[in-house]
Design a protein around this motif. Structure first.
Motif, PDB file in Angstrom:
ATOM      1  N   PHE A  14       0.862  -1.175   0.000  1.00  0.00           N
ATOM      2  CA  PHE A  14       0.000   0.000   0.000  1.00  0.00           C
ATOM      3  C   PHE A  14       0.895   1.221   0.000  1.00  0.00           C
ATOM      4  O   PHE A  14       1.766   1.354   0.853  1.00  0.00           O
ATOM      5  CB  PHE A  14      -0.903  -0.003   1.234  1.00  0.00           C
ATOM      6  N   PHE A  19      -2.918   0.679  -4.227  1.00  0.00           N
ATOM      7  CA  PHE A  19      -2.629  -0.722  -3.940  1.00  0.00           C
ATOM      8  C   PHE A  19      -1.715  -1.252  -5.046  1.00  0.00           C
ATOM      9  O   PHE A  19      -2.034  -1.149  -6.220  1.00  0.00           O
ATOM     10  CB  PHE A  19      -3.939  -1.509  -3.893  1.00  0.00           C
ATOM     11  N   TRP A  33      -5.965   4.804  -5.340  1.00  0.00           N
ATOM     12  CA  TRP A  33      -6.949   4.851  -4.265  1.00  0.00           C
ATOM     13  C   TRP A  33      -8.343   5.265  -4.726  1.00  0.00           C
ATOM     14  O   TRP A  33      -9.327   4.685  -4.266  1.00  0.00           O
ATOM     15  CB  TRP A  33      -6.466   5.725  -3.119  1.00  0.00           C
ATOM     16  N   LEU A  39     -12.053  -3.269   0.285  1.00  0.00           N
ATOM     17  CA  LEU A  39     -11.040  -4.209   0.741  1.00  0.00           C
ATOM     18  C   LEU A  39     -11.728  -5.122   1.746  1.00  0.00           C
ATOM     19  O   LEU A  39     -12.386  -4.634   2.664  1.00  0.00           O
ATOM     20  CB  LEU A  39      -9.887  -3.473   1.425  1.00  0.00           C
ATOM     21  N   VAL A  48      -9.590  -7.414  -3.173  1.00  0.00           N
ATOM     22  CA  VAL A  48      -9.534  -5.987  -3.492  1.00  0.00           C
ATOM     23  C   VAL A  48     -10.473  -5.767  -4.674  1.00  0.00           C
ATOM     24  O   VAL A  48     -10.287  -6.359  -5.743  1.00  0.00           O
ATOM     25  CB  VAL A  48      -8.109  -5.528  -3.880  1.00  0.00           C
ATOM     26  N   TRP A  73      -5.432  -6.621   5.639  1.00  0.00           N
ATOM     27  CA  TRP A  73      -6.660  -5.861   5.470  1.00  0.00           C
ATOM     28  C   TRP A  73      -6.643  -4.586   6.313  1.00  0.00           C
ATOM     29  O   TRP A  73      -7.010  -3.515   5.833  1.00  0.00           O
ATOM     30  CB  TRP A  73      -7.857  -6.747   5.850  1.00  0.00           C
ATOM     31  N   CYS A  75      -4.049  -2.884   7.379  1.00  0.00           N
ATOM     32  CA  CYS A  75      -3.109  -1.932   6.759  1.00  0.00           C
ATOM     33  C   CYS A  75      -3.743  -1.274   5.543  1.00  0.00           C
ATOM     34  O   CYS A  75      -3.587  -0.079   5.315  1.00  0.00           O
ATOM     35  CB  CYS A  75      -1.819  -2.644   6.362  1.00  0.00           C
ATOM     36  N   GLY A  76      -4.462  -2.064   4.758  1.00  0.00           N
ATOM     37  CA  GLY A  76      -5.130  -1.524   3.570  1.00  0.00           C
ATOM     38  C   GLY A  76      -6.195  -0.512   3.916  1.00  0.00           C
ATOM     39  O   GLY A  76      -6.286   0.555   3.295  1.00  0.00           O
ATOM     40  N   ASN A  79      -4.463   2.736   5.127  1.00  0.00           N
ATOM     41  CA  ASN A  79      -3.843   3.475   4.028  1.00  0.00           C
ATOM     42  C   ASN A  79      -4.892   4.072   3.102  1.00  0.00           C
ATOM     43  O   ASN A  79      -4.755   5.211   2.650  1.00  0.00           O
ATOM     44  CB  ASN A  79      -2.893   2.575   3.245  1.00  0.00           C
ATOM     45  N   GLN A  80      -5.945   3.325   2.804  1.00  0.00           N
ATOM     46  CA  GLN A  80      -6.991   3.841   1.930  1.00  0.00           C
ATOM     47  C   GLN A  80      -7.652   5.065   2.549  1.00  0.00           C
ATOM     48  O   GLN A  80      -7.825   6.091   1.890  1.00  0.00           O
ATOM     49  CB  GLN A  80      -8.033   2.764   1.649  1.00  0.00           C
TER      50      GLN A  80
END
Length: 161
Positions: A14, A19, A33, A39, A48, A73, A75-76, A79-80
């Motif tokens: 990420f 991604f 993004w 996610l 994703v 997930w 972390c995603g 970050n998103q």
């Protein structure tokens, strides 16, 4: 490392851009993004959902453990939320009113990138004090080093007595 739907080892990441998926040193996917819709994870499988070249895409990856998948997930999601939104108030919060709730209650609750940049631009700082010195390598230092190398005697091994 994860495995894609064909069983090939891939590396997921990420970034501020979105991604990213790598196979070896080659980037094979970049979903920005704004193009990432969802996610999610189920057990060891990470999904994703997004758009790529005007088409809906669902990327599926398999992790080694369910805990690794949940960590990926989380972390995603963080970050998103951090990079996609312009205000932290835009991030959807889960209400606990639903009696039959499926999924995780984890949601990102910090500031977003734009808010951090705006806040840091308002900080008043004194400029750092930098001292620079001119170092020149003239012929004198070159010839001195050359003389030292020429005049060095080889090391003699120590013989046991």
């Amino acid at each position: 490392p994860c495995k894609d739907s064909t069983g090939t080892t891939t590396f997921l990441g990420f970034t501020a851009a979105g991604f990213v998926v790598f196979q070896g040193n080659k980037r094979i996917h970049l979903l920005k993004w704004p193009d990432v819709y969802k996610l999610r994870f189920e057990g060891k499988t990470f999904y994703v959902t997004g758009t790529q070249k005007e088409k809906k895409v669902v990327l599926v990856y398999h992790t080694s453990t369910p805990a690794a998948c949940k960590h990926l997930w989380k972390c995603g999601v963080e970050n998103q939320a951090f990079y996609k939104y312009t205000k932290s108030s835009q991030i959807k919060m889960m209400s606990s009113s639903s009696l039959f709730f499926k999924g995780s209650r984890f949601r990102y609750s910090g500031k977003v990138a734009k808010e951090v940049v705006e806040a840091s631009s308002k900080i008043q700082r004194d400029p750092p004090e930098v001292h620079r010195a001119i170092i020149s390598r003239g012929r004198s230092s070159y010839s001195l080093n050359k003389q030292l190398i020429i005049n060095m005697e080889p090391l003699q091994p120590i013989l046991p007595s």
